[in-house]
Design a protein around this motif. Structure first.
Motif, PDB file in Angstrom:
ATOM      1  N   ASN A 125      27.277  -9.157  -8.271  1.00 58.20           N
ATOM      2  CA  ASN A 125      27.741  -7.767  -8.270  1.00 58.20           C
ATOM      3  C   ASN A 125      27.251  -6.979  -9.485  1.00 58.20           C
ATOM      4  O   ASN A 125      28.017  -6.247 -10.142  1.00 58.20           O
ATOM      5  CB  ASN A 125      29.284  -7.700  -8.196  1.00 58.20           C
ATOM      6  CG  ASN A 125      29.801  -8.086  -6.806  1.00 58.20           C
ATOM      7  OD1 ASN A 125      29.058  -8.056  -5.830  1.00 58.20           O
ATOM      8  ND2 ASN A 125      31.077  -8.454  -6.743  1.00 58.20           N
ATOM      9  N   GLY A 126      25.987  -7.181  -9.850  1.00 57.38           N
ATOM     10  CA  GLY A 126      25.396  -6.417 -10.952  1.00 57.38           C
ATOM     11  C   GLY A 126      25.701  -6.950 -12.336  1.00 57.38           C
ATOM     12  O   GLY A 126      25.231  -6.398 -13.332  1.00 57.38           O
ATOM     13  N   ARG A 127      26.479  -7.997 -12.424  1.00 57.99           N
ATOM     14  CA  ARG A 127      26.827  -8.605 -13.712  1.00 57.99           C
ATOM     15  C   ARG A 127      26.201  -9.984 -13.802  1.00 57.99           C
ATOM     16  O   ARG A 127      26.152 -10.711 -12.814  1.00 57.99           O
ATOM     17  CB  ARG A 127      28.345  -8.733 -13.822  1.00 57.99           C
ATOM     18  CG  ARG A 127      28.824  -9.127 -15.222  1.00 57.99           C
ATOM     19  CD  ARG A 127      30.320  -9.368 -15.225  1.00 57.99           C
ATOM     20  NE  ARG A 127      30.649 -10.639 -14.562  1.00 57.99           N
ATOM     21  CZ  ARG A 127      31.878 -11.107 -14.432  1.00 57.99           C
ATOM     22  NH1 ARG A 127      32.902 -10.386 -14.855  1.00 57.99           N
ATOM     23  NH2 ARG A 127      32.107 -12.261 -13.840  1.00 57.99           N
ATOM     24  N   THR A 128      25.716 -10.344 -15.014  1.00 57.72           N
ATOM     25  CA  THR A 128      25.075 -11.632 -15.227  1.00 57.72           C
ATOM     26  C   THR A 128      25.843 -12.424 -16.266  1.00 57.72           C
ATOM     27  O   THR A 128      26.073 -11.951 -17.382  1.00 57.72           O
ATOM     28  CB  THR A 128      23.617 -11.458 -15.685  1.00 57.72           C
ATOM     29  OG1 THR A 128      22.893 -10.709 -14.698  1.00 57.72           O
ATOM     30  CG2 THR A 128      22.946 -12.807 -15.866  1.00 57.72           C
ATOM     31  N   ASP A 129      26.272 -13.660 -15.858  1.00 56.68           N
ATOM     32  CA  ASP A 129      26.942 -14.580 -16.784  1.00 56.68           C
ATOM     33  C   ASP A 129      25.966 -15.677 -17.165  1.00 56.68           C
ATOM     34  O   ASP A 129      25.208 -16.165 -16.327  1.00 56.68           O
ATOM     35  CB  ASP A 129      28.186 -15.194 -16.138  1.00 56.68           C
ATOM     36  CG  ASP A 129      29.250 -14.145 -15.815  1.00 56.68           C
ATOM     37  OD1 ASP A 129      29.293 -13.118 -16.517  1.00 56.68           O
ATOM     38  OD2 ASP A 129      30.015 -14.363 -14.834  1.00 56.68           O
ATOM     39  N   GLN A 130      25.980 -16.068 -18.446  1.00 57.03           N
ATOM     40  CA  GLN A 130      25.066 -17.107 -18.926  1.00 57.03           C
ATOM     41  C   GLN A 130      25.863 -18.274 -19.508  1.00 57.03           C
ATOM     42  O   GLN A 130      26.881 -18.079 -20.171  1.00 57.03           O
ATOM     43  CB  GLN A 130      24.125 -16.542 -19.987  1.00 57.03           C
ATOM     44  CG  GLN A 130      23.147 -15.512 -19.434  1.00 57.03           C
ATOM     45  CD  GLN A 130      22.151 -15.051 -20.478  1.00 57.03           C
ATOM     46  OE1 GLN A 130      22.372 -15.196 -21.685  1.00 57.03           O
ATOM     47  NE2 GLN A 130      21.031 -14.498 -20.025  1.00 57.03           N
ATOM     48  N   TYR A 131      25.359 -19.510 -19.250  1.00 59.22           N
ATOM     49  CA  TYR A 131      26.028 -20.714 -19.712  1.00 59.22           C
ATOM     50  C   TYR A 131      24.972 -21.697 -20.203  1.00 59.22           C
ATOM     51  O   TYR A 131      23.873 -21.776 -19.653  1.00 59.22           O
ATOM     52  CB  TYR A 131      26.828 -21.378 -18.584  1.00 59.22           C
ATOM     53  CG  TYR A 131      27.846 -20.476 -17.931  1.00 59.22           C
ATOM     54  CD1 TYR A 131      29.140 -20.388 -18.448  1.00 59.22           C
ATOM     55  CD2 TYR A 131      27.505 -19.731 -16.814  1.00 59.22           C
ATOM     56  CE1 TYR A 131      30.076 -19.562 -17.834  1.00 59.22           C
ATOM     57  CE2 TYR A 131      28.433 -18.919 -16.194  1.00 59.22           C
ATOM     58  CZ  TYR A 131      29.727 -18.836 -16.717  1.00 59.22           C
ATOM     59  OH  TYR A 131      30.640 -18.009 -16.106  1.00 59.22           O
ATOM     60  N   SER A 132      25.352 -22.449 -21.254  1.00 57.39           N
ATOM     61  CA  SER A 132      24.476 -23.543 -21.716  1.00 57.39           C
ATOM     62  C   SER A 132      24.556 -24.659 -20.684  1.00 57.39           C
ATOM     63  O   SER A 132      25.646 -25.048 -20.231  1.00 57.39           O
ATOM     64  CB  SER A 132      24.928 -24.050 -23.083  1.00 57.39           C
ATOM     65  OG  SER A 132      24.797 -23.032 -24.041  1.00 57.39           O
ATOM     66  N   ALA A 133      23.400 -25.199 -20.288  1.00 50.47           N
ATOM     67  CA  ALA A 133      23.359 -26.220 -19.232  1.00 50.47           C
ATOM     68  C   ALA A 133      22.282 -27.235 -19.529  1.00 50.47           C
ATOM     69  O   ALA A 133      21.305 -26.949 -20.223  1.00 50.47           O
ATOM     70  CB  ALA A 133      23.112 -25.558 -17.884  1.00 50.47           C
ATOM     71  N   VAL A 134      22.491 -28.436 -18.924  1.00 58.99           N
ATOM     72  CA  VAL A 134      21.524 -29.528 -19.073  1.00 58.99           C
ATOM     73  C   VAL A 134      21.110 -29.970 -17.664  1.00 58.99           C
ATOM     74  O   VAL A 134      21.963 -30.233 -16.817  1.00 58.99           O
ATOM     75  CB  VAL A 134      22.131 -30.715 -19.839  1.00 58.99           C
ATOM     76  CG1 VAL A 134      21.115 -31.855 -19.917  1.00 58.99           C
ATOM     77  CG2 VAL A 134      22.584 -30.291 -21.218  1.00 58.99           C
ATOM     78  N   LYS A 135      19.801 -30.032 -17.430  1.00 57.70           N
ATOM     79  CA  LYS A 135      19.297 -30.452 -16.118  1.00 57.70           C
ATOM     80  C   LYS A 135      19.538 -31.949 -15.944  1.00 57.70           C
ATOM     81  O   LYS A 135      19.249 -32.733 -16.841  1.00 57.70           O
ATOM     82  CB  LYS A 135      17.813 -30.136 -16.020  1.00 57.70           C
ATOM     83  CG  LYS A 135      17.222 -30.424 -14.655  1.00 57.70           C
ATOM     84  CD  LYS A 135      15.746 -30.017 -14.603  1.00 57.70           C
ATOM     85  CE  LYS A 135      15.144 -30.303 -13.235  1.00 57.70           C
ATOM     86  NZ  LYS A 135      13.718 -29.918 -13.195  1.00 57.70           N
TER      87      LYS A 135
END
Length: 691
Positions: A125-135
């Motif tokens: 909905n037009g908003r971007t959340d970012q998270y630290s992640a490990v593949k």
């Protein structure tokens, strides 16, 4: 087609209701077992395969439901007991073809996901959340899937169990439906044949034998197809559709309501189809009956066709019938081609398009109206909806053809038959009296004010030109018909007050062209009656002088008789017919020009036997050869339905009337001129057998 065809079919189906009910129960169980598959798939997808994206929490108590990763233990949130303590929340999320580990809670998982340089971005909905992640490596990912394997294996086991149940139920359903149908058709054929035996003789006057045969064979076979193939498919289809709709509503009420549009379309389709198909099938079944009738008639009259060289004309008539039959068959083929798979495919495509557009697009945009497992299960179940529809559509042609055939069968059975009365009556003396009897087959009277009396042991001869009413008197005596006016009595009792079978029990007839049944000579004499012993058969044949003539046959009395006795001579067939009449010992005997087809030598043989046969019986002789009735007690001369002369042979010759003219023509003018017309005794002495 009778309006009660459906009710009549239902009535016959109820004769095998127990097996039909068992088949339907097995069908319902089989449908339920088969429809369990999509639900198991939904559970497998939503609760196991995609459930890896549900929240995981760190725990300190390792067991078979925990996952070991990076020296820590995690367990899916919905698998914690109420008293267990949940640690740090983590998430496993898919991006493209890879999975990443997020060591913190994720607010919104729906939306477009991207992973780059250890950062997971979710746009929604037009908003971007970012998270630290490990593949996650494949081995690490499998560790998170490992706790799901027992549940998946259990569901697969249940799937195969339900599949086995469906297979067993399908076999049972097919077996019991077909055995029930066979039982119903067996009873229907017996009832149709029994009813034919009860139909009055006048019903067959204007109906070719081939058409009746077609009703008993072809039409009942089509009704068999109705029970075995058509109703099996429709029962299966309806129960499958009900099961599918129950499954659709259980999966999602909105999806179920959307797919209800299929029902009115199918109903309208069947109504419109049958409107045209019934018209074509009625003509098709009628033409098939006419073809059977023509084939039967042609075989019976093959010698006449060849003698008069009518092969070409007969072939042309047959081809015209066959072409008309083929043309209407082609019309049915065109109708089926226009309204079969094409329409099913259109409805199927339309249903899938609506579902995928309305719900699938929402799923792809991240709105998440329904889960992917529900959508998969719904598409699977919806696909199963059109399997029974296709099966029913494929049987529409057979359904209509079967209903038309059933209508023809029940129309035959609606014809009023004669009541069958069990038991019998003592052998009557045979005193017959006609009192002012008038009779008409349709409008014009063929018998007018007929009155005469025949006492026990007397011989009454009926003579006259063709159409004078001789056979009509015999038909009334047998009660094939009843007179419109007057009465007929036997031993003073009105025949209309007695059951027809009782009267005929003590009557016998010998026809000019005797009818022999397939079997043996002995069975044709006794007609399978247990009361007539082998010894009685042998005595009857001996009394009529048949023993010497039939002794050349290899098997004697057990010689096979085929195709109405075509392998026997006319004289041999007539002798067997005489023996049959004698064996049944009738009180009233009818001889319909019984010696007309017999050569002079054979006639001489049976003349003395005739005297034995007639002794003590009231005998009616329909005679064209007047020399055979010289000893009759009374001769009735008929002309245009009236008795114009009556008396003995000598009395009628002395009158010089119509009988005298007939006798003169047969004997020859030269011989009769030498006889004085008024000299009855002289005429009696000088008249010789003209044959």
């Amino acid at each position: 087609m009778p309006t009660h065809t459906g009710k009549a079919l239902f009535k016959y189906a109820m004769t095998a209701k127990n097996t039909f009910i068992l088949a339907l129960i097995m069908l319902a169980i089989g449908v339920a077992a088969e429809l369990a598959g999509p639900f198991l798939a939904r559970t497998m997808i939503d609760d196991h395969m995609l459930a890896i994206e549900r929240p995981f929490y760190e725990t300190t108590v390792p067991n078979e439901q925990t996952v070991s990763y990076d020296g820590r233990y995690f367990k899916r949130g919905d698998r914690f007991a109420e008293d267990e303590v949940k640690g740090q929340e983590v998430r496993i999320l898919q991006t493209g073809t890879s999975f990443v580990f997020v060591d913190e809670p994720v607010t919104q998982t729906d939306g477009d996901r991207t992973y780059n340089s250890g950062v997971l971005a979710i746009e929604y909905n037009g908003r971007t959340d970012q998270y630290s992640a490990v593949k996650l490596a494949p081995k690490e990912l499998f560790a998170f899937y490992k706790p799901e394997l027992p549940g998946i294996i259990t569901l697969v086991g249940w799937y195969f169990a339900f599949l086995a149940i469906a297979i067993v139920m399908e076999f049972g359903k097919t077996y019991w439906l077909q055995s029930s149908a066979n039982k119903v058709i067996q009873k229907l054929r017996v009832d149709v044949y029994s009813h034919i035996q009860r139909l009055p003789v006048n019903y067959f006057d204007n109906l070719p034998a081939g058409k009746v045969v077609s009703r008993v064979t072809n039409d009942t076979e089509a009704v068999k197809d109705l029970f075995i193939a058509v109703l099996a498919n429709f029962f299966s289809g309806i129960i499958n559709m009900l099961g599918v709709y129950v499954a659709l509503f259980l999966l999602d009420v909105r999806l179920g309501f959307i797919c209800l549009f299929v029902v009115p379309i199918i109903w309208l389709w069947v109504v419109l189809y049958r409107k045209f198909a019934t018209k074509y099938n009625t003509i098709i079944r009628s033409r098939l009956s006419e073809i059977n009738a023509m084939i039967n008639e042609s075989i019976q009259g093959m010698s006449i066709i060849r003698i008069f060289r009518r092969e070409g004309q007969t072939k042309e008539e047959f081809e015209n019938l066959n072409n008309d039959y083929m043309n209407h068959q082609n019309k049915m083929l065109n109708l089926n081609a226009l309204t079969s798979h094409n329409l099913v495919n259109v409805i199927r495509s339309l249903a899938f398009a609506i579902v995928l557009w309305y719900f699938g697009s929402a799923q792809l945009t991240g709105a998440g109206i329904i889960s992917l497992g529900v959508l998969y299960a719904f598409v699977d179940v919806l696909g199963r909806l059109f399997q029974p529809i296709t099966g029913m559509v494929n049987q529409l042609a057979a359904l209509d053809s079967s209903m038309v055939s059933a209508g023809r069968v029940f129309k035959l059975m609606d014809e009023p038959g004669e009541d069958v009365t069990d038991g019998g009556m003592p052998r009557y003396k045979g005193n017959v009296e006609f009192k002012n009897v008038s009779f008409a087959y349709k409008k014009d009277y063929v018998l007018k004010n007929i009155s005469f009396e025949a006492k026990q042991g007397q011989t009454i001869a009926l003579v006259g030109h063709t159409g004078s009413g001789k056979s009509s008197i015999i038909n009334l005596l047998f009660r094939f018909y009843d007179p419109q006016m007057g009465t007929i009595t036997i031993d003073g009792q009105d025949v209309t007050t007695l059951p027809k079978q009782w009267i005929r029990q003590h009557m016998g007839i010998v026809l000019q062209d005797p009818y022999l049944f397939t079997g043996t000579i002995a069975s044709n004499v006794s007609l399978g009656d247990q009361r007539i012993s082998r010894a009685s058969v042998e005595k009857a044949l001996a009394d009529v002088g048949a023993t010497r003539i039939l002794q050349h046959l290899p098997k004697g009395l057990d010689e096979p008789v085929v195709e109405k006795g075509s392998t026997l001579s006319a004289g041999e067939r007539q002798l067997i017919s005489f023996a049959r009449a004698l064996a049944f010992d009738p009180a009233i005997l009818i001889l319909d020009e019984a010696t007309a087809n017999i050569d002079t030598e054979t006639e001489a043989l049976i003349q003395s036997a005739l005297e034995v046969l007639k002794r003590g019986r009231t005998t009616f002789i329909i005679a064209h050869r007047l020399s055979t009735i010289r000893n009759a007690d009374q001769i009735l001369v008929l002309h245009r339905g009236e008795i114009v002369e009556r008396g003995s042979h000598e009395e009628l010759l002395a009158q010089g009337g119509r009988y005298y003219q007939m006798y003169r023509l047969q004997l020859g003018a030269a011989e009769t001129e030498a006889q004085p017309q008024t000299a009855g005794p002289v005429a009696s002495r000088t008249a010789v057998n003209p044959t």
